[in-house]
Design an enzyme around this catalytic site. Structure first.
Site, PDB file in Angstrom:
ATOM      1  NE  ARG A   1     -22.488 -30.619  22.714  1.00  0.00           N
ATOM      2  CZ  ARG A   1     -23.365 -31.195  23.517  1.00  0.00           C
ATOM      3  NH1 ARG A   1     -24.538 -30.625  23.738  1.00  0.00           N
ATOM      4  NH2 ARG A   1     -23.078 -32.333  24.132  1.00  0.00           N
TER       5      ARG A   1
ATOM      6  N   GLY B   1     -21.670 -28.313  16.260  1.00  0.00           N
ATOM      7  CA  GLY B   1     -22.279 -28.867  15.060  1.00  0.00           C
ATOM      8  C   GLY B   1     -23.023 -30.161  15.312  1.00  0.00           C
TER       9      GLY B   1
ATOM     10  CB  CYS C   1     -30.388 -36.393  23.039  1.00  0.00           C
ATOM     11  SG  CYS C   1     -29.135 -36.985  21.896  1.00  0.00           S
TER      12      CYS C   1
END
Length: 212
Positions: free
Chosen positions: A73, A160, A178
């Site tokens: 992802r 997602g 992150c």
């Protein structure tokens, strides 16, 4: 925001790698038009997932005993664990949409869901030259409550979001979440105690995504 009804699939705790196998199968079905657009809600046992842009120095110390799994992802390092609601979105985009457009929609739908739970939240635009601010942030405290990492293949999205509900937030602090060293990760329970059980959060998210 356009209407985009989804089929809802729900599970409790699913091993991350087993979930990736099933997600790949769901994506293939959607690419062949064998199933409708889908939202799969679940949770994972403790695991860190490293997106394609994750830096080595952002990984956690392995002595904590939580596995680290590389994933295809977008986004950077994310933590998953019990008490977190994960949503995988298998959606066929039309020719006018790109993955960035859909991520913006996902952010706004999650902002809507959190609002119904008493947590005021917002999406953020990324200033030029700054770390990517994909996700959802609380407006009152400025903390990050949702992480988002997605990709698109042959017109269909996968992966997602991860919404912290009532789990232990400590493992977030053992790595650079992150890609942002100073980010303060939060949860529904931390922001609005006793208002967001997992069942209630699931229902609010499903409603915001028109998923049944």
């Amino acid at each position: 925001m356009r209407e985009r009804p989804l089929e809802l699939v729900q599970d409790d705790l699913v091993d991350y790698e087993k979930a990736m196998e099933r997600m790949t199968d769901l994506v293939g079905q959607r690419q062949r038009d064998e199933r409708p657009d889908t939202l799969w809600l679940l949770s994972h046992p403790q695991v860190y997932t490293a997106g394609r842009r994750t830096l080595q120095q952002h990984l956690p110390d392995p002595s904590h005993g939580i596995p680290i799994v590389s994933t295809g992802r977008g986004g950077q390092l994310t933590y998953h664990g019990p008490g977190q609601l994960v949503g995988y979105l298998i959606v066929k985009l039309d020719e006018t949409e790109g993955i960035v457009d859909y991520v913006r929609e996902v952010e706004l739908r999650l902002v809507r869901a959190l609002g119904t739970l008493g947590v005021q939240a917002e999406r953020r635009d990324t200033p030029q030259g700054s770390a990517l601010l994909t996700g959802v942030w609380t407006t009152r405290t400025g903390r990050k409550i949702v992480s988002i990492g997605m990709r698109q293949s042959r017109g269909v999205t996968s992966h997602g979001f991860a919404l912290n509900v009532d789990g232990d937030l400590t493992p977030w602090g053992w790595a650079v979440a992150c890609g942002m060293p100073d980010v303060d990760m939060t949860s529904v329970d931390r922001e609005a105690p006793a208002t967001g059980t997992m069942d209630r959060v699931r229902a609010a998210v499903a409603e915001a995504f028109e998923a049944r």
